[in-house]
Design an enzyme around this catalytic site. Structure first.
Site, PDB file in Angstrom:
ATOM      1  N   GLY A   1       0.833  -1.218   0.000  1.00 16.77           N
ATOM      2  CA  GLY A   1       0.000   0.000   0.000  1.00 16.77           C
ATOM      3  C   GLY A   1       0.858   1.255   0.000  1.00 16.77           C
ATOM      4  O   GLY A   1       1.855   1.317   0.717  1.00 16.77           O
TER       5      GLY A   1
ATOM      6  N   ARG B   1      13.341  10.136  -2.442  1.00 14.92           N
ATOM      7  CA  ARG B   1      14.265  11.262  -2.648  1.00 14.92           C
ATOM      8  C   ARG B   1      15.513  11.110  -1.769  1.00 14.92           C
ATOM      9  O   ARG B   1      16.646  11.280  -2.243  1.00 14.92           O
ATOM     10  CB  ARG B   1      13.525  12.570  -2.311  1.00 14.92           C
ATOM     11  CG  ARG B   1      14.390  13.815  -2.316  1.00 14.92           C
ATOM     12  CD  ARG B   1      13.512  15.018  -1.972  1.00 14.92           C
ATOM     13  NE  ARG B   1      14.253  16.244  -1.892  1.00 14.92           N
ATOM     14  CZ  ARG B   1      14.823  16.717  -0.788  1.00 14.92           C
ATOM     15  NH1 ARG B   1      14.748  16.011   0.341  1.00 14.92           N
ATOM     16  NH2 ARG B   1      15.467  17.864  -0.802  1.00 14.92           N
TER      17      ARG B   1
ATOM     18  N   VAL C   1      16.779   8.385  -0.278  1.00  9.17           N
ATOM     19  CA  VAL C   1      17.621   7.241  -0.651  1.00  9.17           C
ATOM     20  C   VAL C   1      18.444   7.597  -1.891  1.00  9.17           C
ATOM     21  O   VAL C   1      19.665   7.374  -1.949  1.00  9.17           O
ATOM     22  CB  VAL C   1      16.749   5.984  -0.922  1.00  9.17           C
ATOM     23  CG1 VAL C   1      17.575   4.860  -1.540  1.00  9.17           C
ATOM     24  CG2 VAL C   1      16.071   5.510   0.358  1.00  9.17           C
TER      25      VAL C   1
ATOM     26  N   ARG D   1       0.932  -5.043  -5.157  1.00  8.62           N
ATOM     27  CA  ARG D   1       1.070  -6.238  -4.318  1.00  8.62           C
ATOM     28  C   ARG D   1       1.284  -7.377  -5.314  1.00  8.62           C
ATOM     29  O   ARG D   1       0.367  -7.726  -6.047  1.00  8.62           O
ATOM     30  CB  ARG D   1      -0.185  -6.454  -3.472  1.00  8.62           C
ATOM     31  CG  ARG D   1      -0.540  -5.245  -2.571  1.00  8.62           C
ATOM     32  CD  ARG D   1      -1.608  -5.593  -1.558  1.00  8.62           C
ATOM     33  NE  ARG D   1      -2.257  -4.425  -0.976  1.00  8.62           N
ATOM     34  CZ  ARG D   1      -1.782  -3.716   0.056  1.00  8.62           C
ATOM     35  NH1 ARG D   1      -0.654  -4.049   0.619  1.00  8.62           N
ATOM     36  NH2 ARG D   1      -2.469  -2.680   0.531  1.00  8.62           N
TER      37      ARG D   1
ATOM     38  N   ASP E   1       4.555  -4.794   6.075  1.00 14.44           N
ATOM     39  CA  ASP E   1       4.993  -6.135   6.493  1.00 14.44           C
ATOM     40  C   ASP E   1       5.050  -7.146   5.343  1.00 14.44           C
ATOM     41  O   ASP E   1       5.975  -7.955   5.265  1.00 14.44           O
ATOM     42  CB  ASP E   1       4.154  -6.655   7.673  1.00 14.44           C
ATOM     43  CG  ASP E   1       2.694  -6.822   7.323  1.00 14.44           C
ATOM     44  OD1 ASP E   1       2.233  -6.205   6.335  1.00 14.44           O
ATOM     45  OD2 ASP E   1       1.995  -7.568   8.027  1.00 14.44           O
TER      46      ASP E   1
ATOM     47  N   SER F   1       5.691  -6.527   2.194  1.00 16.17           N
ATOM     48  CA  SER F   1       6.852  -6.197   1.353  1.00 16.17           C
ATOM     49  C   SER F   1       8.147  -6.627   2.023  1.00 16.17           C
ATOM     50  O   SER F   1       9.064  -7.135   1.375  1.00 16.17           O
ATOM     51  CB  SER F   1       6.897  -4.683   1.108  1.00 16.17           C
ATOM     52  OG  SER F   1       5.636  -4.232   0.683  1.00 16.17           O
TER      53      SER F   1
ATOM     54  N   ASP G   1      -0.084   2.056   8.733  1.00 17.00           N
ATOM     55  CA  ASP G   1      -0.640   1.254   9.830  1.00 17.00           C
ATOM     56  C   ASP G   1       0.164   1.324  11.139  1.00 17.00           C
ATOM     57  O   ASP G   1      -0.365   1.015  12.200  1.00 17.00           O
ATOM     58  CB  ASP G   1      -0.748  -0.221   9.421  1.00 17.00           C
ATOM     59  CG  ASP G   1      -1.673  -0.429   8.234  1.00 17.00           C
ATOM     60  OD1 ASP G   1      -2.530   0.440   8.003  1.00 17.00           O
ATOM     61  OD2 ASP G   1      -1.535  -1.447   7.533  1.00 17.00           O
TER      62      ASP G   1
ATOM     63  N   ASP H   1       2.321  -0.783  12.158  1.00 20.07           N
ATOM     64  CA  ASP H   1       2.169  -2.128  12.733  1.00 20.07           C
ATOM     65  C   ASP H   1       3.468  -2.927  12.692  1.00 20.07           C
ATOM     66  O   ASP H   1       3.459  -4.135  12.970  1.00 20.07           O
ATOM     67  CB  ASP H   1       1.054  -2.899  11.993  1.00 20.07           C
ATOM     68  CG  ASP H   1       1.319  -3.016  10.500  1.00 20.07           C
ATOM     69  OD1 ASP H   1       2.230  -2.336   9.980  1.00 20.07           O
ATOM     70  OD2 ASP H   1       0.599  -3.792   9.836  1.00 20.07           O
TER      71      ASP H   1
ATOM     72  N   GLY I   1     -10.532  13.688  20.308  1.00 18.14           N
ATOM     73  CA  GLY I   1     -11.408  13.781  21.472  1.00 18.14           C
ATOM     74  C   GLY I   1     -12.609  12.862  21.381  1.00 18.14           C
ATOM     75  O   GLY I   1     -13.675  13.155  21.934  1.00 18.14           O
TER      76      GLY I   1
ATOM     77  N   ASN J   1     -24.741  13.787  24.642  1.00 17.51           N
ATOM     78  CA  ASN J   1     -25.786  13.572  23.651  1.00 17.51           C
ATOM     79  C   ASN J   1     -25.244  12.924  22.390  1.00 17.51           C
ATOM     80  O   ASN J   1     -25.932  12.206  21.689  1.00 17.51           O
ATOM     81  CB  ASN J   1     -26.447  14.899  23.295  1.00 17.51           C
ATOM     82  CG  ASN J   1     -27.201  15.440  24.486  1.00 17.51           C
ATOM     83  OD1 ASN J   1     -27.732  14.663  25.280  1.00 17.51           O
ATOM     84  ND2 ASN J   1     -27.228  16.745  24.626  1.00 17.51           N
TER      85      ASN J   1
ATOM     86  N   GLU K   1     -10.667  -1.403  11.339  1.00 10.18           N
ATOM     87  CA  GLU K   1     -11.317  -2.197  10.281  1.00 10.18           C
ATOM     88  C   GLU K   1     -11.212  -3.701  10.517  1.00 10.18           C
ATOM     89  O   GLU K   1     -12.148  -4.429  10.254  1.00 10.18           O
ATOM     90  CB  GLU K   1     -10.703  -1.854   8.916  1.00 10.18           C
ATOM     91  CG  GLU K   1      -9.208  -2.104   8.878  1.00 10.18           C
ATOM     92  CD  GLU K   1      -8.544  -1.847   7.542  1.00 10.18           C
ATOM     93  OE1 GLU K   1      -9.223  -1.490   6.571  1.00 10.18           O
ATOM     94  OE2 GLU K   1      -7.312  -2.013   7.471  1.00 10.18           O
TER      95      GLU K   1
ATOM     96  N   ARG L   1     -25.083   6.166  13.213  1.00 15.62           N
ATOM     97  CA  ARG L   1     -24.584   6.296  11.838  1.00 15.62           C
ATOM     98  C   ARG L   1     -23.182   5.696  11.751  1.00 15.62           C
ATOM     99  O   ARG L   1     -22.466   5.608  12.755  1.00 15.62           O
ATOM    100  CB  ARG L   1     -24.521   7.760  11.408  1.00 15.62           C
ATOM    101  CG  ARG L   1     -25.878   8.439  11.262  1.00 15.62           C
ATOM    102  CD  ARG L   1     -26.647   7.906  10.057  1.00 15.62           C
ATOM    103  NE  ARG L   1     -27.869   8.658   9.836  1.00 15.62           N
ATOM    104  CZ  ARG L   1     -29.017   8.475  10.477  1.00 15.62           C
ATOM    105  NH1 ARG L   1     -29.106   7.558  11.436  1.00 15.62           N
ATOM    106  NH2 ARG L   1     -30.080   9.205  10.174  1.00 15.62           N
TER     107      ARG L   1
ATOM    108  N   ARG M   1      -5.060   7.276   3.198  1.00 12.19           N
ATOM    109  CA  ARG M   1      -3.746   6.939   2.618  1.00 12.19           C
ATOM    110  C   ARG M   1      -3.180   8.066   1.769  1.00 12.19           C
ATOM    111  O   ARG M   1      -1.999   8.036   1.400  1.00 12.19           O
ATOM    112  CB  ARG M   1      -3.886   5.684   1.748  1.00 12.19           C
ATOM    113  CG  ARG M   1      -3.950   4.396   2.505  1.00 12.19           C
ATOM    114  CD  ARG M   1      -2.822   3.441   2.143  1.00 12.19           C
ATOM    115  NE  ARG M   1      -2.847   2.992   0.778  1.00 12.19           N
ATOM    116  CZ  ARG M   1      -3.398   1.848   0.369  1.00 12.19           C
ATOM    117  NH1 ARG M   1      -3.999   1.059   1.222  1.00 12.19           N
ATOM    118  NH2 ARG M   1      -3.331   1.492  -0.886  1.00 12.19           N
TER     119      ARG M   1
HETATM  120  O1  F6P Z   1      -1.547  -1.378   4.810  1.00 11.26           O
HETATM  121  C1  F6P Z   1      -2.168  -0.182   4.487  1.00 11.26           C
HETATM  122  C2  F6P Z   1      -3.643  -0.392   4.277  1.00 11.26           C
HETATM  123  O2  F6P Z   1      -4.233   0.842   3.941  1.00 11.26           O
HETATM  124  C3  F6P Z   1      -4.394  -1.057   5.417  1.00 11.26           C
HETATM  125  O3  F6P Z   1      -4.662  -0.160   6.461  1.00 11.26           O
HETATM  126  C4  F6P Z   1      -5.603  -1.582   4.715  1.00 11.26           C
HETATM  127  O4  F6P Z   1      -6.149  -2.690   5.377  1.00 11.26           O
HETATM  128  C5  F6P Z   1      -5.054  -2.010   3.388  1.00 11.26           C
HETATM  129  O5  F6P Z   1      -3.850  -1.287   3.180  1.00 11.26           O
HETATM  130  C6  F6P Z   1      -5.976  -1.781   2.215  1.00 11.26           C
HETATM  131  O6  F6P Z   1      -5.370  -2.292   1.088  1.00 11.26           O
HETATM  132  P1  F6P Z   1      -5.864  -1.998  -0.400  1.00 11.26           P
HETATM  133  O7  F6P Z   1      -5.532  -0.573  -0.724  1.00 11.26           O
HETATM  134  O8  F6P Z   1      -5.071  -2.945  -1.240  1.00 11.26           O
HETATM  135  O9  F6P Z   1      -7.323  -2.234  -0.424  1.00 11.26           O
END
Ligand code: F6P
Length: 326
Positions: free
Chosen positions: A14, A24, A26, A75, A106, A108, A131, A133, A189, A218, A226, A250, A259
């Site tokens: 992603g 730039r 690198v 990907r 991760d 990649s 992420d 992560d 917040g 309220n 996600e 909602r 992104r």
């Molecule tokens: O890893 C970045 C990310 O935006 C995640 O937060 C999300 O789950 C995923 O990529 C979405 O991937 P794609 O753009 O391939 O739908």
């Protein structure tokens, strides 16, 4: 491999804001140190389908402020096969590329790790993902920008939530990692964040309701990761409609808006430092490590550690959100 004269550079997985600043950094750091640079287009696909272009200093002019990646990204299924990686290795040899810098998340870096082991090939990774992560680094490139985007979006949703006295579930990216939702909630917040790291232990929605989070307010804003095992914001809203029909509910799914956009100053600086550090690392003989940052100091993190699942969430952030949402 005796010495590195030419490096290849690719972005994979992603896109994330700040990837261009990293490209730039690198490129310029490599040229500064006397190396040749080749840009590989569309991630690992570019190695398999021979999309490799020479990069000069001016190839990366005017990009530090741009979101996305000028190298494009993908990907790549083919790179997950032994045959695909063999083709990629042949391309690197043909192009006289002695080492790779891979910017991505991760998936990649997992690909980089397998390839580096199979061919004893020098690779340094940069953590490029919104992420946050990856393990061994406090921050990833793109995370700060995404967090700011989330904060601004939630600020806007708050206007409707308070005017109509509604409960909003806002779905946030991050796969199985709650960092964006948790810090997004603190920054905007919001009342709560439903994050996978906690969902595996307890029913956060039931806890929220039983603790009376709607008694004194309220409107309410709840950020939901996600990949939460509870099924995300939609599932959460459906449940509330059945269990608590008195609430006007909602859902907003922020999606890929998180992104995009121009990287924040923090992401540009992080990407610039990490990009330059990747070249130092390669010239220093470092192999198969990701550049990380810990307490504002650049560190080298072995791929095997960086890609480990389940980055721990900081408990003090969870506590802070809870305390401040009374
Ligand atoms: O890893 C970045 C990310 O935006 C995640 O937060 C999300 O789950 C995923 O990529 C979405 O991937 P794609 O753009 O391939 O739908």
């Amino acid at each position: 491999m005796d010495s590195i004269k030419c490096i290849g550079l690719l972005t994979s997985g992603g896109d994330a804001p700040g990837m261009n600043a990293a490209i730039r950094a690198v490129t310029r750091a490599a040229i500064y140190k006397g190396l040749e640079v080749k840009g590989i287009l569309r991630g690992y696909r570019g190695l398999i389908f021979d999309e490799i272009v020479p990069f000069q200093s001016n190839s990366v002019s005017n990009i530090i402020q741009q979101g996305g990646t000028i190298l494009k990204t993908a990907r790549c299924q083919e790179f997950q096969t032994v045959e695909g990686r063999q083709i990629a290795y042949e391309a690197l040899k043909r192009e006289n590329i002695d080492a790779l810098v891979v910017i991505g998340g991760d998936g990649s870096l997992t690909g980089a790790r397998i390839f580096a082991q199979e061919y004893n090939y020098p690779i340094v990774g940069l953590p490029g993902t919104i992420d946050n992560d990856l393990q061994g680094t406090d921050l990833t490139i793109g995370y700060d920008t995404a967090l700011n985007t989330i904060m601004q979006a939630v600020d806007k949703i708050r206007d409707t939530a308070s005017s109509h006295e509604r409960l909003f579930f806002i779905e946030i990216m991050g796969r199985e990692c709650g960092n964006l939702a948790l810090n997004g909630a603190i920054a905007s917040g919001a009342e709560a964040a439903i994050i996978p790291e906690i969902s595996i232990q307890q029913d956060q929605l039931a806890d929220l309701i039983s603790n009376g989070f709607r008694k004194s307010k309220n409107s309410s804003l709840v950020l939901v990761t996600e990949g939460d095992i509870t099924g995300g914001a939609m599932a959460m809203a459906e449940r509330v409609k059945i269990e608590y029909p008195q609430y006007d509910v909602r859902v907003t799914i922020l999606g890929h808006v998180q992104r995009g956009g121009s990287p924040t100053a923090n992401d540009r600086i992080l990407a610039s430092r990490m990009g330059a550090a990747a070249i130092d690392a390669l010239l220093d003989g470092q192999r198969n490590v990701m550049i990380g940052i810990q307490n504002d100091v650049i560190v080298y993190v072995p791929f095997s550690k960086a890609i480990k699942k389940n980055k721990p969430i900081q408990q003090d952030l969870v506590d802070t959100l809870k305390i401040l949402s009374i």
